[in-house]
Design a protein around this motif. Structure first.
Motif, PDB file in Angstrom:
ATOM      1  N   PHE A  78       0.863  -1.209   0.050  1.00  9.53           N
ATOM      2  CA  PHE A  78       0.042  -0.120   0.035  1.00  9.53           C
ATOM      3  C   PHE A  78       0.954   1.347   0.120  1.00  9.53           C
ATOM      4  N   MET A 127       0.669   4.719  -2.321  1.00  7.22           N
ATOM      5  CA  MET A 127       0.356   5.879  -1.436  1.00  7.22           C
ATOM      6  C   MET A 127       1.367   7.024  -1.772  1.00  7.22           C
ATOM      7  N   PRO A 139      -8.039  -0.866  -3.778  1.00  6.30           N
ATOM      8  CA  PRO A 139      -6.798   0.206  -3.320  1.00  6.30           C
ATOM      9  C   PRO A 139      -5.662  -0.292  -4.077  1.00  6.30           C
ATOM     10  N   TYR A 171      -6.918   2.742  -6.615  1.00  8.06           N
ATOM     11  CA  TYR A 171      -7.279   4.161  -6.429  1.00  8.06           C
ATOM     12  C   TYR A 171      -6.058   4.891  -5.451  1.00  8.06           C
ATOM     13  N   TYR A 172      -5.224   4.260  -4.661  1.00  4.96           N
ATOM     14  CA  TYR A 172      -4.340   4.766  -3.787  1.00  4.96           C
ATOM     15  C   TYR A 172      -3.378   5.683  -4.446  1.00  4.96           C
ATOM     16  N   GLU A 183      -5.904   8.762  -5.354  1.00  6.69           N
ATOM     17  CA  GLU A 183      -6.451   9.617  -4.404  1.00  6.69           C
ATOM     18  C   GLU A 183      -5.353  10.158  -3.455  1.00  6.69           C
ATOM     19  N   PHE A 184      -4.163   9.403  -3.032  1.00  8.74           N
ATOM     20  CA  PHE A 184      -3.097   9.749  -2.331  1.00  8.74           C
ATOM     21  C   PHE A 184      -1.918  10.173  -2.781  1.00  8.74           C
TER      22      PHE A 184
END
Length: 606
Positions: free
Chosen positions: A407, A411, A577, A580-581, A584-585
């Protein structure tokens, strides 16, 4: 104020006409000076012990330190930072309260000792303004484990629960006076006593946070903690008063897509809760006009920082602007609710196994709703793997999900080469911080994991919001007696008979709709990110392209990955995730990092 070469300057913060977070100076016996900044929740009892007045908090704090030494900071309950200056000895004593406190920065060398709420005051005192590249890279990697680091070289931040003594040309004396993880066990005779005591302490916390204010408001979600804070605040008001509450929800046009076991729009549940309590005055905001980068330059000025979490804090603009319009002078939060009475008790899987409470273990594993594994698979994941070292967990993760990308890799915005060259990768591994693995082995281990990454500069963020909107932010769930009580509770207060958040749900009986009380969905912060970022895609791509033309930024940021995330934009909200991580991040955090560098160096964006 100038005394024997000591210069002290301050101005009130624009947070409240009542008990605002404003520096208060006082002259002590022997020529020493005290300055106090924040809130004193037990001023009356401390004043009684010292036979002093509770009105002058700086004077009271100084007297407490003179009488009790470092024990004063353990005996005082509140959210504060303080300075005691001895002009004759050229010494400063700095302190910050446990748990939550306004920020306090300082500088020390052979010629100068200085302390302030914000770095820019230190620059005005002659400290060089030089960017701390390590902190900036660590923030991008979501590593805030160095609780003393700031975004500028040679400037430190005092951690909460610590005291430091400073003199020119001498080694600083830093000491921790409060250890949150040394809280003793709490054992009462019955469930009823636990519930009653938790409710009493939450009542006290709400009362302490409302003291001195005239027009309170409260945030309100579909969860278990903010409603209980709001109702206690309502009960403390005269019966002819209503309590304004503030809830954010997605913008119109949001496609209602959210990952499984999450709730994208909390407004319907909040409306149902408010209908049960007619004296609540609910206000809702979709944060129209507040994008992810709203007023970033103002934050840079007010904070002297650019924490990566700032990218998702835009939701507070809508809440606070509404609160200010309603004339609120304080907004009650419940940020510590999940750490205290609303804890899930996730260490229970291991504790029930190690202590042979097989029925509780079976119920806990068999009643998980967001896990499609067999009960045996859940047992291995939640009971056995937490006892294994990291290398075993990593091996098992690769075997179970061979295509799964970590993750953090998705991110964060930095390029692989810069992560290594900057030392950020090494510091991250050394810190032990992991956003990927949360597998607590015990109560203490769970608590330490939650706080391993520091406060992520949240004190600076909250202080900046207070200054922007003139509304104080206080959190009754961070009231220290409540925190200490909950941190000492046994696991069955949080995980019992396959139910998580047992204590919070028992406390909520009869005060909210059963659909809300028994709801297992998590509220989805920033649910409409796809809509918000998608409509600005052309501008964001143009900014990424300009950064690609800056040799320094092109080396620091993973520009190709950020650009591809914007180019390959899906038609609807991603719920995976792995997809989209980065959108979005990583994209907003890359832009935040670049803009802060340009701001500090006084350069225009390319």
């Amino acid at each position: 104020m100038d005394v024997h070469g000591l210069h002290f300057a301050w101005r009130p913060l624009r947070s409240s006409v009542a008990s605002s977070r404003a520096w208060r100076p006082a002259q002590l016996a022997g020529g020493r000076l005290a300055a106090f900044h924040g809130y004193f929740d037990n001023a009356a009892s401390v004043a009684d012990e010292l036979a002093a007045s509770p009105a002058d908090l700086a004077q009271l704090y100084g007297l407490a330190v003179e009488q009790w030494g470092d024990d004063a900071d353990r005996r005082i309950i509140g959210e504060y930072c303080a300075i005691i200056a001895d002009p004759a000895g050229g010494c400063l004593r700095l302190s910050r309260s446990p748990l939550r406190a306004p920020p306090l920065h300082y500088f020390q060398d052979d010629e100068l000792v200085a302390a302030s709420s914000v770095p820019r005051a230190l620059f005005a005192a002659g400290v060089a303004q030089e960017l701390n590249q390590d902190r900036l890279a660590d923030s991008a990697l979501i590593n805030f484990s160095d609780s003393e680091a700031t975004y500028f070289k040679d400037i430190r931040k005092l951690p909460t629960g610590h005291i430091v003594e400073l003199q020119r040309g001498r080694r600083r004396a830093l000491r921790q006076y409060y250890d949150l993880f040394a809280i003793p066990d709490v054992r009462l005779k019955s469930d009823a006593e636990y519930i009653e005591r938790a409710a009493e302490l939450l009542d006290q916390g709400v009362g302490a946070c409302m003291a001195g204010f005239h027009s309170p408001g409260a945030t309100l979600s579909a969860g278990l903690d903010t409603p209980q804070v709001a109702l206690r605040a309502l009960a403390a008001l005269p019966r002819d008063r209503r309590l304004p509450t503030f809830t954010f929800h997605p913008e119109p046009g949001y496609d209602d897509r959210v990952q499984e076991y999450f709730l994208g729009n909390e407004r319907p549940m909040v409306e149902a809760f408010a209908a049960m309590h007619p004296r609540l005055d609910p206000h809702f905001t979709a944060n129209e006009g507040y994008e992810h980068d709203y007023r970033w330059s103002d934050f840079f000025h007010l904070m002297g920082a650019a924490p990566s979490g700032l990218c998702n804090m835009y939701v507070f603009h809508g809440l606070l602007s509404e609160a200010a319009r309603e004339g609120c002078d304080v907004l009650l939060l419940a940020e510590w609710g999940n750490y205290t009475f609303s804890d899930k008790g996730e260490w229970g899987y291991v504790e029930y196994f190690l202590t042979g409470r097989w029925r509780q273990l079976w119920l806990a594993l068999s009643r998980i709703q967001n896990d499609d594994r067999s009960v045996f698979g859940r047992f291995l994941l939640r009971t056995i793997l937490p006892l294994m070292p990291d290398w075993v967990w990593r091996t098992a993760r690769r075997w179970a999900k061979p295509k799964h990308r970590p993750f953090l890799d998705m991110m964060q915005p930095l390029s692989p080469n810069y992560r290594v060259a900057s030392g950020a990768e090494r510091r991250l591994k050394r810190s032990g911080v992991s956003i990927e693995r949360y597998q607590p082995r015990s109560r203490r281990h769970a608590q330490k994991m939650l706080f391993l990454n520091g406060d992520a500069d949240s004190a600076e963020i909250y202080q900046a919001f207070e200054q922007m909107y003139g509304v104080a932010l206080r959190d009754p769930t961070a009231y220290r007696p409540l925190v200490e009580f909950c941190f000492g509770l046994p696991v069955q207060m949080f995980m019992r008979d396959g139910r998580m958040r047992w204590l919070a749900k028992e406390m909520a009986k009869g005060i909210m709709p059963e659909e809300q009380r028994t709801n297992r969905l998590n509220g989805r912060w920033d649910a409409d990110w796809h809509l918000r970022l998608g409509r600005r895609r052309a501008d964001l791509l143009a900014e990424i392209d300009r950064l690609a033309g800056d040799e320094r930024m092109a080396a620091m940021l993973d520009v190709p990955r950020l650009r591809a995330a914007l180019e390959e934009w899906p038609d609807e909200t991603d719920v995976d995730p792995q997809q989209y991580y980065v959108r979005e991040f990583a994209v907003p955090r890359g832009l935040l990092t670049a803009r802060f560098i340009y701001y500090v160096e006084g350069r225009n964006q390319p």
